[in-house]
Design a protein around this motif. Structure first.
Motif, short mmCIF file in Angstrom:
data_model
loop_
_atom_site.label_atom_id
_atom_site.label_comp_id
_atom_site.label_asym_id
_atom_site.label_seq_id
_atom_site.Cartn_x
_atom_site.Cartn_y
_atom_site.Cartn_z
N HIS A 15 0.83 -1.20 0.00
CA HIS A 15 0.00 0.00 0.00
C HIS A 15 0.86 1.25 0.00
N ASP A 16 1.92 1.27 0.80
CA ASP A 16 2.81 2.43 0.86
C ASP A 16 3.50 2.66 -0.47
N VAL A 17 3.98 1.58 -1.08
CA VAL A 17 4.69 1.70 -2.36
C VAL A 17 3.76 2.25 -3.44
N ARG A 18 2.52 1.78 -3.47
CA ARG A 18 1.55 2.26 -4.46
C ARG A 18 1.29 3.77 -4.32
N GLN A 19 1.35 4.25 -3.09
CA GLN A 19 1.16 5.68 -2.87
C GLN A 19 2.37 6.50 -3.32
N GLY A 20 3.53 5.85 -3.33
CA GLY A 20 4.76 6.56 -3.62
C GLY A 20 5.23 6.53 -5.05
N LEU A 21 4.59 5.72 -5.91
CA LEU A 21 5.01 5.60 -7.30
C LEU A 21 3.80 5.66 -8.24
N ASN A 22 3.99 6.29 -9.40
CA ASN A 22 2.95 6.28 -10.42
C ASN A 22 3.56 5.93 -11.77
N VAL A 23 2.73 5.66 -12.76
CA VAL A 23 3.21 5.17 -14.05
C VAL A 23 4.17 6.14 -14.74
N PRO A 24 3.82 7.44 -14.95
CA PRO A 24 4.77 8.33 -15.62
C PRO A 24 6.11 8.43 -14.90
N GLN A 25 6.07 8.46 -13.58
CA GLN A 25 7.31 8.54 -12.79
C GLN A 25 8.18 7.30 -13.02
N VAL A 26 7.57 6.12 -13.01
CA VAL A 26 8.33 4.89 -13.17
C VAL A 26 8.87 4.76 -14.58
N ILE A 27 8.11 5.15 -15.58
CA ILE A 27 8.62 5.13 -16.96
C ILE A 27 9.85 6.02 -17.06
N HIS A 28 9.79 7.20 -16.46
CA HIS A 28 10.94 8.12 -16.48
C HIS A 28 12.14 7.49 -15.77
N LEU A 29 11.94 6.90 -14.62
CA LEU A 29 13.08 6.35 -13.87
C LEU A 29 13.67 5.13 -14.57
N VAL A 30 12.84 4.33 -15.24
CA VAL A 30 13.36 3.19 -15.99
C VAL A 30 14.22 3.67 -17.16
N GLU A 31 13.75 4.69 -17.86
CA GLU A 31 14.57 5.27 -18.93
C GLU A 31 15.88 5.82 -18.36
N THR A 32 15.81 6.45 -17.20
CA THR A 32 17.00 6.99 -16.54
C THR A 32 18.02 5.90 -16.26
N VAL A 33 17.55 4.75 -15.77
CA VAL A 33 18.46 3.64 -15.48
C VAL A 33 19.04 3.06 -16.76
N TYR A 34 18.21 2.92 -17.80
CA TYR A 34 18.72 2.41 -19.08
C TYR A 34 19.84 3.32 -19.60
N LYS A 35 19.63 4.62 -19.50
CA LYS A 35 20.65 5.56 -19.96
C LYS A 35 21.90 5.49 -19.08
#
Length: 342
Positions: A15-35
């Motif tokens: 429940h806490d994790v779901r409150q702290g992350l959303n789809v656009p944010q995670v897409i951005h962070l995944v791209e950040t890690v790939y880069k």
């Protein structure tokens, strides 16, 4: 003698994790890690896999180091298919995040939501950079835990999608899943679904033939998508093959496509390309490059609307660790979770 100071770490529930992350944010962070990986700012260490019951129960331990953010950690995730009949989650686990300057733990998070959403982001990012820009039809093969994450993330980055089709072996389960999709996408992810039609595939062959983008999220060990079904210009994000022996698509299809991976070494050993390599249908030179190189423009992506493209993503621990770090950071700001003395 060094005095040991009182120290606390934060634990985040699902429940806490779901409150702290959303789809656009995670897409951005995944791209950040790939880069970051493309820029050699990450380390991914060997994965530990174990099959308790092949095809029914397994676990893996993944670990890695994100140098740019000075964090490292590991994730233990389990998948027990028979938990569904016991009314228990089939996917469970924990992520442990550590400070790379001191070695001290920063926090612990529940792993299933982070695994789901960052994996969904990976499949969507593959389509974002490799699918035809006029793609309108998405097929997700598999209706288990991962399917809704793939759909939510794909709809976020592919605004031209008009039809989402889902294929699964259990037709009753599949119809229930598809019928509940609109409500779940809106309530769980805030997804705008006004112009999208959702369908349950009656025939996998026909669904493949009519799709512009295909995302596979099964645990299959035999190919379920044949080369002759796939039309020119299709993009496939292959997500399910993450362990030795798994294979979702025909080796001939892999050999005739333009191929990209998330982690070259990992994909060679446990990804969708493992079997085609062992069969001699492709060689390592067939791999065009890693997705981070593509995002940064170091390599070319699709160069024509006729090419079939494949993104083979086995998943990297640094994605989980970075997502967990961001969730813990948000939790600190919002006072989410529970602090534990260690």
């Amino acid at each position: 003698m060094i005095k040991k100071e009182a120290y606390q770490v934060r634990f985040l529930s699902d429940h806490d994790v779901r409150q702290g992350l959303n789809v656009p944010q995670v897409i951005h962070l995944v791209e950040t890690v790939y880069k970051a990986r493309s820029e050699e700012n990450t380390e991914t260490w060997p994965t530990i896999f174990y099959d308790f019951v092949p095809g029914k129960a397994d676990m893996d331990i993944k670990s890695g180091y994100l140098k740019s953010d000075k964090v490292f950690g590991h994730k233990t995730i389990t998948w027990f298919a028979e938990n569904e009949a016991k009314q228990l989650p089939t996917l469970t686990g924990l992520i442990n995040v550590f400070d790379a300057d001191t070695g001290r733990p920063l926090g612990i998070t529940e792993a299933s939501y982070i695994t789901g959403i960052r994996t969904g982001a990976s499949g969507a990012i593959g389509a974002k950079y490799l699918a035809r820009k006029d793609s309108e039809t998405l097929l997700v093969v598999g209706s288990g835990n991962q399917a809704i994450f793939q759909i939510a993330c794909a709809l976020s980055v592919l605004p031209n999608l008009k039809t989402v089709c889902v294929a699964g072996r259990d037709q009753e389960k599949l119809r229930t899943f598809v019928n509940t999709l609109p409500h779940r996408l809106q309530s769980e992810f805030g997804t705008n679904i006004e112009s999208v039609t959702f369908e349950a595939a009656e025939s996998l062959e026909e669904a493949v033939k009519s799709s512009d983008i295909i995302i596979t999220v099964t645990s299959s060990r035999t190919p379920i998508i044949k080369r002759e079904w796939v039309k020119e210009g299709t993009h496939l994000s292959c997500i399910g093959a993450d362990m030795t022996g798994k294979q979702e698509i025909d080796s001939n299809l892999v050999s005739q496509a333009i191929l990209y991976v998330d982690d070259r070494e990992h994909c060679i050993h446990v990804g969708e390309i493992e079997i085609p390599l062992k069969e001699g249908k492709i060689t390592e030179s067939h791999i065009r490059g890693e997705i981070g190189d593509l995002i940064l423009g170091k390599i070319k992506g699709r160069t024509s609307n006729e090419q079939i493209t494949i993104f083979d993503a086995t998943g990297m621990a640094i994605l989980d660790i970075y997502a967990a770090k961001m969730a813990l950071q948000t939790a600190e700001e919002r006072n989410l979770g529970v602090k534990i003395d260690i």
